[in-house]
Design a protein around this motif. Structure first.
Motif, PDB file in Angstrom:
ATOM      1  N   VAL A   1      54.724   3.283  86.206  1.00  0.00           N
ATOM      2  CA  VAL A   1      56.047   3.324  85.567  1.00  0.00           C
ATOM      3  C   VAL A   1      56.131   2.259  84.484  1.00  0.00           C
ATOM      4  N   VAL A   2      55.600   1.086  84.766  1.00  0.00           N
ATOM      5  CA  VAL A   2      55.649  -0.012  83.792  1.00  0.00           C
ATOM      6  C   VAL A   2      54.726   0.279  82.618  1.00  0.00           C
ATOM      7  N   THR A   3      53.500   0.736  82.881  1.00  0.00           N
ATOM      8  CA  THR A   3      52.584   1.034  81.770  1.00  0.00           C
ATOM      9  C   THR A   3      53.117   2.185  80.924  1.00  0.00           C
ATOM     10  N   GLY A   4      53.777   3.151  81.554  1.00  0.00           N
ATOM     11  CA  GLY A   4      54.378   4.238  80.786  1.00  0.00           C
ATOM     12  C   GLY A   4      55.503   3.744  79.895  1.00  0.00           C
ATOM     13  N   ALA A   5      56.306   2.814  80.416  1.00  0.00           N
ATOM     14  CA  ALA A   5      57.386   2.245  79.612  1.00  0.00           C
ATOM     15  C   ALA A   5      56.849   1.442  78.432  1.00  0.00           C
ATOM     16  N   LEU A   6      55.669   0.837  78.606  1.00  0.00           N
ATOM     17  CA  LEU A   6      55.047   0.111  77.503  1.00  0.00           C
ATOM     18  C   LEU A   6      54.376   1.064  76.514  1.00  0.00           C
ATOM     19  N   GLY A   7      53.757   2.108  77.033  1.00  0.00           N
ATOM     20  CA  GLY A   7      52.949   2.988  76.190  1.00  0.00           C
ATOM     21  C   GLY A   7      53.756   3.855  75.252  1.00  0.00           C
ATOM     22  N   ALA A   8      54.911   4.358  75.705  1.00  0.00           N
ATOM     23  CA  ALA A   8      55.701   5.260  74.866  1.00  0.00           C
ATOM     24  C   ALA A   8      56.157   4.594  73.565  1.00  0.00           C
ATOM     25  N   PRO A   9      56.790   3.420  73.603  1.00  0.00           N
ATOM     26  CA  PRO A   9      57.172   2.790  72.327  1.00  0.00           C
ATOM     27  C   PRO A   9      55.976   2.377  71.483  1.00  0.00           C
ATOM     28  N   PHE A  10      54.853   2.006  72.137  1.00  0.00           N
ATOM     29  CA  PHE A  10      53.671   1.642  71.366  1.00  0.00           C
ATOM     30  C   PHE A  10      53.129   2.854  70.613  1.00  0.00           C
ATOM     31  N   LEU A  11      53.173   4.032  71.247  1.00  0.00           N
ATOM     32  CA  LEU A  11      52.739   5.252  70.575  1.00  0.00           C
ATOM     33  C   LEU A  11      53.600   5.529  69.352  1.00  0.00           C
ATOM     34  N   LEU A  12      54.909   5.381  69.491  1.00  0.00           N
ATOM     35  CA  LEU A  12      55.802   5.600  68.357  1.00  0.00           C
ATOM     36  C   LEU A  12      55.541   4.584  67.248  1.00  0.00           C
ATOM     37  N   TRP A  13      55.330   3.318  67.643  1.00  0.00           N
ATOM     38  CA  TRP A  13      55.036   2.285  66.647  1.00  0.00           C
ATOM     39  C   TRP A  13      53.725   2.578  65.928  1.00  0.00           C
ATOM     40  N   LEU A  14      52.736   3.072  66.660  1.00  0.00           N
ATOM     41  CA  LEU A  14      51.450   3.401  66.045  1.00  0.00           C
ATOM     42  C   LEU A  14      51.608   4.520  65.025  1.00  0.00           C
TER      43      LEU A  14
ATOM     44  N   VAL B   1      54.373   5.301  63.360  1.00  0.00           N
ATOM     45  CA  VAL B   1      55.160   4.807  62.225  1.00  0.00           C
ATOM     46  C   VAL B   1      54.274   3.992  61.291  1.00  0.00           C
ATOM     47  N   THR B   2      53.479   3.077  61.849  1.00  0.00           N
ATOM     48  CA  THR B   2      52.617   2.248  61.007  1.00  0.00           C
ATOM     49  C   THR B   2      51.533   3.069  60.338  1.00  0.00           C
ATOM     50  N   ALA B   3      51.047   4.124  61.008  1.00  0.00           N
ATOM     51  CA  ALA B   3      50.042   4.990  60.388  1.00  0.00           C
ATOM     52  C   ALA B   3      50.638   5.706  59.193  1.00  0.00           C
ATOM     53  N   ASN B   4      51.893   6.167  59.330  1.00  0.00           N
ATOM     54  CA  ASN B   4      52.549   6.858  58.224  1.00  0.00           C
ATOM     55  C   ASN B   4      52.761   5.922  57.045  1.00  0.00           C
ATOM     56  N   ARG B   5      53.039   4.667  57.300  1.00  0.00           N
ATOM     57  CA  ARG B   5      53.252   3.700  56.209  1.00  0.00           C
ATOM     58  C   ARG B   5      51.971   3.458  55.425  1.00  0.00           C
TER      59      ARG B   5
END
Length: 325
Positions: A303-316, A318-322
């Motif tokens: 549950v904790v790793t999933g909570a960390l992974g989801a926003p990191f995926l979105l951040w990845l 976003v930064t890739a698009n930039r």
């Protein structure tokens, strides 16, 4: 984090007491009542299994991401973990399996789905240079498609299970170290003693494979054999880790990108250490900090790793698009 998981928490242990407990276990000397059992049968095996699981997931994700040159190519994204989950849930719900039988089913499911994904993605890959270059994308797309189908199977089985069985299935699906013991630690250690040298053996050809199939072939690397060896090794690492602790979400996905932020390059050892850090830190939060915030509720580590992974995926993303022109 390894030391914190053993010494801190709801039951704290001093460093001198820990070494006294460890010496008593090794030499058969006098034990500290209560503390010896808690440390040697609960805290220490939990930390050992968590570290081994993190290293296995970290290496598995890094192998896939390096081979396919895609940060999204991790076992929990391309369907390997879903294969293990579907097989394990089937064993629990349909056959009433538990313990080692569930772990064996998860291992078989991961390997079977990986073979299916590789067979589907490999068709036509040698027909042309363009086909070779698209093989990695086909593997990811095949995995995503199969993962969606397997997720539907898991959801169906959950609706057919009684409430107690469904609760057991849900804990397993989230990934948990609650069942960690010395037997699982021993099995994981033996598996990694075999698989880590295999990773070291394919690391050199894998580095050349990053230059592209045509370049690697020109430098004498057997592209097909190397790719198959990487897939088999990465799947085996993910499968044994999933069999031991369940599909702990996003560890394989996070370890590679996190390690690259530290060492500024792709590194298999750094990815393994990042995986260890993620699992041990998440388990410490789930077992010790979450109960303080949630009124005593202990969360599975996934549950904790999933909570960390989801926003990191979105951040990845976003930064890739930039970075795109």
């Amino acid at each position: 984090m390894f030391a914190a998981g053993i010494l801190l928490g709801s039951y704290t242990v001093t460093i001198p007491d820990f070494f006294t407990i460890l010496a008593a276990r090794l030499t058969g000397g006098p034990k500290i009542p209560g503390a010896s059992f808690i440390v040697m049968e609960h805290k220490l095996p939990r930390a050992v299994v968590g570290g081994l699981v993190g290293a296995a997931f970290g290496l598995s994700g890094a192998l896939f991401q390096t081979m396919l040159r895609n940060p999204l190519a991790s076992p929990d994204v391309i369907g390997i973990s879903y294969g293990a989950s579907a097989a394990a849930v089937t064993a629990i719900v349909v056959f009433g399996a538990a313990g080692a039988a569930v772990s064996g089913a998860a291992l078989a499911g991961a390997l079977g789905v990986a073979a299916l994904i590789y067979a589907i993605s490999g068709r036509g890959s040698s027909a042309s240079p363009a086909g070779k270059g698209a093989a990695g994308n086909r593997l990811i797309l095949a995995g995503v498609g199969i993962a969606a189908a397997l997720q539907a199977v898991v959801s169906f089985l959950m609706t057919r299970a009684d409430i107690r069985t469904a609760a057991d299935v849900l804990v397993w699906l989230n990934g948990s170290l609650n069942a960690a013991n010395w037997e699982r630690a021993g099995v994981l250690s033996v598996a990694l003693l075999v698989l880590v040298p295999a990773v070291a053996a394919i690391a050199g050809p894998l580095r050349i494979l990053e230059l592209g199939d045509d370049t690697a072939s020109g430098l004498g690397v057997r592209v097909g054999a190397t790719r198959l060896a990487v897939v088999v090794t990465a799947v085996a690492l993910s499968a044994v880790a999933t069999a031991a602790a369940g599909p702990v979400a996003f560890v394989a996905f996070l370890a590679g990108p996190v390690s690259r932020r530290f060492v500024r390059k792709a590194s298999l050892p750094a990815s393994a250490l990042a995986g260890v850090l993620i699992v041990l830190a998440a388990d410490f939060v789930a077992a010790n900090l979450a109960p303080l915030l949630l009124g005593g509720t202990v969360l599975p580590v996934g549950v904790v790793t999933g909570a960390l992974g989801a926003p990191f995926l979105l951040w990845l993303l976003v930064t890739a698009n930039r970075k795109d022109p």
